[in-house]
Write a protein that holds these residues in place. Structure first.
Motif, short mmCIF file in Angstrom:
data_model
loop_
_atom_site.label_atom_id
_atom_site.label_comp_id
_atom_site.label_asym_id
_atom_site.label_seq_id
_atom_site.Cartn_x
_atom_site.Cartn_y
_atom_site.Cartn_z
N LEU A 150 55.43 62.49 30.41
CA LEU A 150 54.91 63.68 29.74
C LEU A 150 55.83 64.12 28.60
O LEU A 150 55.36 64.54 27.54
CB LEU A 150 54.73 64.81 30.74
CG LEU A 150 53.71 64.56 31.86
CD1 LEU A 150 53.67 65.75 32.81
CD2 LEU A 150 52.33 64.28 31.31
N LYS A 202 54.09 62.73 25.30
CA LYS A 202 53.33 63.93 24.97
C LYS A 202 51.83 63.76 25.26
O LYS A 202 50.98 64.23 24.51
CB LYS A 202 53.52 64.30 23.50
CG LYS A 202 54.97 64.48 23.08
CD LYS A 202 55.64 65.61 23.83
CE LYS A 202 57.08 65.81 23.37
NZ LYS A 202 57.79 66.86 24.14
N CYS A 261 48.97 63.24 28.81
CA CYS A 261 48.75 63.12 30.25
C CYS A 261 47.55 62.23 30.55
O CYS A 261 46.97 62.29 31.64
CB CYS A 261 48.58 64.50 30.90
SG CYS A 261 47.16 65.42 30.29
N TRP A 302 55.62 71.69 37.84
CA TRP A 302 55.87 71.54 36.40
C TRP A 302 54.87 70.56 35.78
O TRP A 302 54.35 70.80 34.68
CB TRP A 302 57.30 71.06 36.17
CG TRP A 302 57.70 71.03 34.72
CD1 TRP A 302 58.23 72.04 33.99
CD2 TRP A 302 57.58 69.91 33.83
NE1 TRP A 302 58.45 71.64 32.70
CE2 TRP A 302 58.06 70.34 32.57
CE3 TRP A 302 57.11 68.61 33.96
CZ2 TRP A 302 58.09 69.50 31.47
CZ3 TRP A 302 57.14 67.77 32.86
CH2 TRP A 302 57.62 68.21 31.62
N MET A 345 52.13 71.33 32.79
CA MET A 345 52.03 70.53 31.57
C MET A 345 50.62 70.02 31.34
O MET A 345 50.10 70.06 30.22
CB MET A 345 53.02 69.36 31.63
CG MET A 345 54.48 69.77 31.59
SD MET A 345 54.95 70.54 30.02
CE MET A 345 54.86 69.13 28.89
N LYS A 378 50.07 72.63 28.35
CA LYS A 378 50.76 72.03 27.21
C LYS A 378 50.05 70.79 26.67
O LYS A 378 50.01 70.56 25.46
CB LYS A 378 52.20 71.68 27.60
CG LYS A 378 53.08 72.88 27.92
CD LYS A 378 53.30 73.76 26.71
CE LYS A 378 54.27 74.89 27.02
NZ LYS A 378 54.50 75.76 25.84
#
Length: 272
Positions: free
Chosen positions: A67, A71, A73, A116, A120, A124
């Motif tokens: 991740l 950048k 997923c 976390w 993400m 994110k």
């Protein structure tokens, strides 16, 4: 180096041609041989359970690296991460009220990193989340686990709620990876970091299963009595075995891909 690769290719081609019953037999024999090896080299079998939790943590660390570096997923199942966080939170609660030890610390670390990863994926990196591929309905696993926990749970001296929670996290852990397998089934192509993560889960599940099986053998069945009465002791072992076999097929193709020098894992039809 070519000779080992050629041998691996010959063996994998022979296994692939065998009927399902022969493949199942070979898998059982391989598992039994691995158990014998672990029993010979690991004297304190409780270390296997610690190792299983440590490998799970390593798998989560691989996801974090993916991740942060890429950048994206893509290929990850948010539902598997949420199910993982759910059973870890319940197991952490049970650990605090029933048996505070090293497993509590490991579970806390794994829950923190899993949370976390969920953050993400949800916020994110939401634009790269493959929601249409992550289409496994969570209630298909959560509801049966709740029902099983209500019906079959430990018969120890702990409060009934704690015993039901304990059973629930055992059952949910066994099937929490199913949404991730559905994503891989839908895409057919698994990028390296996701493959490493799922393989780590497979190794962790095998070590955990080996821990329970060897503990039962070493105690000559007394461990089952210590876990309680009725169907619960058997369900603990069954859950561990189910976890292992759910991921066995994927782990086979992962190893075949690694030894073949392939960075991207391509799954044939019918796998996972």
């Amino acid at each position: 180096m070519r000779q080992p690769k050629r041998m691996i290719h010959v063996v994998s081609s022979w296994v692939r041609r065998q009927p399902p019953k022969v493949k199942a037999f070979l898998a059982v024999v391989t598992g039994m041989l691995a158990l014998v090896l672990l029993r010979a080299i690991v004297h304190d079998h409780d270390n296997l359970f610690v190792a299983a939790e440590a490998v799970h943590s390593i798998g989560i660390s691989v996801l974090i690296y993916k991740l942060m570096r890429e950048k994206t997923c893509a290929g990850l199942s948010l539902k598997t991460q949420e199910l993982t966080a759910m059973f870890l939170a319940v197991r952490l609660y049970c650990s605090f009220v029933m048996e505070y030890d090293i497993h509590t610390v490991l579970d806390l670390a794994t829950l923190a990193t899993t949370s976390w990863v969920i953050f993400m994926i949800r916020f994110k990196l939401k634009s790269s989340y493959m929601e249409d591929k992550d289409n496994f309905a969570m209630y298909y696993v959560v509801v049966p686990c709740v029902v099983l926990a209500l019906l079959i749970h430990p018969s120890t001296s702990h409060h009934i709620i704690n015993r039901i929670f304990w059973a629930f996290c055992v059952y949910l852990e066994a099937v929490s990876v199913l949404p991730q397998l559905r994503v891989m089934q839908n895409t057919k192509v698994v990028e390296p970091f996701t493959a490493h993560y799922v393989f780590a889960l497979g190794v962790a599940r095998f070590l955990s299963c080996a821990h329970w099986v060897l503990q039962v053998l070493d105690s000559r069945g007394h461990l089952l009595t210590a876990l309680g009465f009725g169907l619960w002791p058997s369900m603990v072992l069954i859950s561990e075995i189910v976890q292992t076999f759910i991921l066995a097929d994927f782990c086979y193709y992962y190893m075949k891909s690694v030894f073949g020098g392939q960075l991207v894992l391509r799954l044939p039809s019918g796998v996972v």
